[in-house]
Design a protein around this motif. Sequence first.
Motif, mmCIF file in Angstrom:
data_model
loop_
_atom_site.group_PDB
_atom_site.id
_atom_site.type_symbol
_atom_site.label_atom_id
_atom_site.label_comp_id
_atom_site.label_asym_id
_atom_site.label_seq_id
_atom_site.Cartn_x
_atom_site.Cartn_y
_atom_site.Cartn_z
ATOM 1 N N LEU A 1 12.425 4.096 -9.883
ATOM 2 C CA LEU A 1 11.653 5.021 -10.695
ATOM 3 C C LEU A 1 12.024 6.440 -10.300
ATOM 4 C CD1 LEU A 1 9.079 5.118 -12.660
ATOM 5 C CD2 LEU A 1 7.798 5.544 -10.580
ATOM 6 N N ASN A 2 12.518 7.217 -11.263
ATOM 7 C CA ASN A 2 12.849 8.621 -11.030
ATOM 8 C C ASN A 2 11.859 9.490 -11.779
ATOM 9 O OD1 ASN A 2 15.302 8.315 -9.465
ATOM 10 N ND2 ASN A 2 16.192 7.524 -11.339
ATOM 11 N N CYS A 3 11.325 10.468 -11.067
ATOM 12 C CA CYS A 3 10.384 11.425 -11.648
ATOM 13 C C CYS A 3 10.700 12.781 -11.028
ATOM 14 C CB CYS A 3 8.946 11.002 -11.356
ATOM 15 S SG CYS A 3 7.698 12.132 -11.981
ATOM 16 N N GLY A 4 11.375 13.643 -11.804
ATOM 17 C CA GLY A 4 11.780 14.936 -11.256
ATOM 18 C C GLY A 4 12.732 14.733 -10.095
ATOM 19 N N ASP A 5 12.380 15.303 -8.942
ATOM 20 C CA ASP A 5 13.207 15.169 -7.745
ATOM 21 C C ASP A 5 12.853 13.935 -6.922
ATOM 22 O OD1 ASP A 5 14.511 17.516 -8.384
ATOM 23 O OD2 ASP A 5 13.166 18.773 -7.175
ATOM 24 N N THR B 1 0.831 -1.195 0.000
ATOM 25 C CA THR B 1 0.000 0.000 0.000
ATOM 26 C C THR B 1 0.870 1.252 0.000
ATOM 27 O OG1 THR B 1 -1.730 -1.215 1.176
ATOM 28 C CG2 THR B 1 -1.902 1.165 1.211
ATOM 29 N N ASP B 2 2.001 1.217 0.701
ATOM 30 C CA ASP B 2 2.926 2.361 0.700
ATOM 31 C C ASP B 2 3.416 2.663 -0.713
ATOM 32 O OD1 ASP B 2 2.671 2.633 3.439
ATOM 33 O OD2 ASP B 2 4.568 1.640 3.903
ATOM 34 N N THR B 3 3.724 1.612 -1.471
ATOM 35 C CA THR B 3 4.198 1.795 -2.849
ATOM 36 C C THR B 3 3.116 2.418 -3.715
ATOM 37 O OG1 THR B 3 5.765 -0.043 -2.685
ATOM 38 C CG2 THR B 3 5.048 0.600 -4.906
ATOM 39 N N THR B 4 1.910 1.875 -3.655
ATOM 40 C CA THR B 4 0.836 2.400 -4.514
ATOM 41 C C THR B 4 0.438 3.812 -4.105
ATOM 42 O OG1 THR B 4 -0.864 1.244 -3.226
ATOM 43 C CG2 THR B 4 -0.033 0.137 -5.210
ATOM 44 N N ASP B 5 0.505 4.123 -2.822
ATOM 45 C CA ASP B 5 0.218 5.495 -2.369
ATOM 46 C C ASP B 5 1.266 6.462 -2.923
ATOM 47 O OD1 ASP B 5 -2.003 4.606 -0.988
ATOM 48 O OD2 ASP B 5 -1.047 4.699 0.989
ATOM 49 N N ALA B 6 2.536 6.048 -2.889
ATOM 50 C CA ALA B 6 3.618 6.894 -3.410
ATOM 51 C C ALA B 6 3.480 7.074 -4.924
ATOM 52 C CB ALA B 6 4.977 6.289 -3.063
ATOM 53 N N LEU B 7 3.081 6.032 -5.630
ATOM 54 C CA LEU B 7 2.880 6.128 -7.076
ATOM 55 C C LEU B 7 1.773 7.115 -7.421
ATOM 56 C CD1 LEU B 7 3.159 2.401 -8.180
ATOM 57 C CD2 LEU B 7 4.645 4.283 -8.884
ATOM 58 N N THR B 8 0.696 7.077 -6.667
ATOM 59 C CA THR B 8 -0.441 7.957 -6.918
ATOM 60 C C THR B 8 -0.038 9.429 -6.809
ATOM 61 O OG1 THR B 8 -1.944 6.251 -6.125
ATOM 62 C CG2 THR B 8 -2.816 8.462 -6.233
ATOM 63 N N LYS B 9 0.903 9.730 -5.938
ATOM 64 C CA LYS B 9 1.373 11.112 -5.780
ATOM 65 C C LYS B 9 2.138 11.607 -7.010
ATOM 66 C CE LYS B 9 1.513 10.829 -0.779
ATOM 67 N NZ LYS B 9 2.347 10.629 0.394
ATOM 68 N N LEU B 10 2.631 10.676 -7.841
ATOM 69 C CA LEU B 10 3.384 11.048 -9.035
ATOM 70 C C LEU B 10 2.488 11.255 -10.261
ATOM 71 C CD1 LEU B 10 6.387 8.552 -8.770
ATOM 72 C CD2 LEU B 10 6.287 10.932 -7.988
ATOM 73 N N LEU B 11 1.211 10.963 -10.124
ATOM 74 C CA LEU B 11 0.290 11.043 -11.253
ATOM 75 C C LEU B 11 0.064 12.482 -11.707
ATOM 76 C CD1 LEU B 11 -1.751 9.621 -13.152
ATOM 77 C CD2 LEU B 11 -3.467 9.961 -11.364
ATOM 78 N N SER B 12 0.255 12.700 -12.999
ATOM 79 C CA SER B 12 -0.101 13.983 -13.624
ATOM 80 C C SER B 12 -0.437 13.687 -15.082
ATOM 81 C CB SER B 12 1.030 15.006 -13.504
ATOM 82 O OG SER B 12 2.148 14.611 -14.251
ATOM 83 N N ARG B 13 -1.065 14.629 -15.749
ATOM 84 C CA ARG B 13 -1.511 14.394 -17.125
ATOM 85 C C ARG B 13 -0.340 14.103 -18.061
ATOM 86 N NH1 ARG B 13 -6.970 16.068 -17.900
ATOM 87 N NH2 ARG B 13 -6.766 15.224 -19.988
ATOM 88 N N THR B 14 0.822 14.685 -17.785
ATOM 89 C CA THR B 14 2.033 14.407 -18.556
ATOM 90 C C THR B 14 3.117 14.003 -17.562
ATOM 91 O OG1 THR B 14 1.400 16.083 -20.172
ATOM 92 C CG2 THR B 14 3.696 15.364 -20.190
ATOM 93 N N MET B 15 3.661 12.809 -17.748
ATOM 94 C CA MET B 15 4.648 12.283 -16.802
ATOM 95 C C MET B 15 5.924 11.896 -17.543
ATOM 96 S SD MET B 15 2.054 9.827 -14.614
ATOM 97 C CE MET B 15 1.128 9.243 -16.036
ATOM 98 N N GLU B 16 7.061 12.104 -16.876
ATOM 99 C CA GLU B 16 8.357 11.682 -17.407
ATOM 100 C C GLU B 16 9.069 10.871 -16.342
ATOM 101 O OE1 GLU B 16 10.768 14.737 -19.114
ATOM 102 O OE2 GLU B 16 9.066 15.642 -20.186
ATOM 103 N N PHE B 17 9.461 9.653 -16.720
ATOM 104 C CA PHE B 17 10.112 8.745 -15.790
ATOM 105 C C PHE B 17 11.414 8.213 -16.375
ATOM 106 C CE2 PHE B 17 5.514 7.962 -14.872
ATOM 107 C CZ PHE B 17 5.494 8.480 -13.590
#
Length: 180
Positions: free
Chosen positions: A162-166, A135-151
């Motif tokens: 997984l790196n996304c911005g900072d 659940t910790d992983t999926t909660d952290a993933l949800t915080k990275l959601l945006s209409r345009t994502m770069e990973f």
Amino acid sequence: MALKATIYKASIELADMDRNYYDSLQLTLAQHPSETDQRLMVRLICFILNAHNDLKFGKGVSDEEEAALWQINYSDEIALWIELGQIDEKRIKKACNKAQQVKLYCYGSSVDTWWLQSKNALNTFSKLTIEQFTTDTTDALTKLLSRTMEFQCSIQDGQLWLNCGDNTLLIETTTLKSAT
């Protein structure tokens, strides 16, 4: 009036050292109105974990005849069928009858209860692998959601970084069942 899908774009630089698979992916994800943000991000991560030239998003939520993700080869055979969540035995049986390999990625707070109830029935399917996200992983993933994502993603020794911005996130799954 029917609700429409929400469209997300993801640019992914992938280095999968475990499978010697390296790619730049440009993915478009359509989020069905009934699909949660958590499921959408799990679907994206499952694509990354199983990336292949023939891997595609299925209709999943809106069509029971299709997987959430699947890999169909040039002979129209289903090489890999991927489901998400806590799926019933009937749907898993259907997938195992149609595909060479089936993977189920579970997530959510009730996985342990579901697994206790389903373990005996699901252990009979030799083509089936079951992995669980915390659940910790999926909660952290949800915080990275945006209409345009770069990973930027690297996979080594079963770990996905997984790196996304900072933000840097370590994504690991727990194996509940391995294919035999």
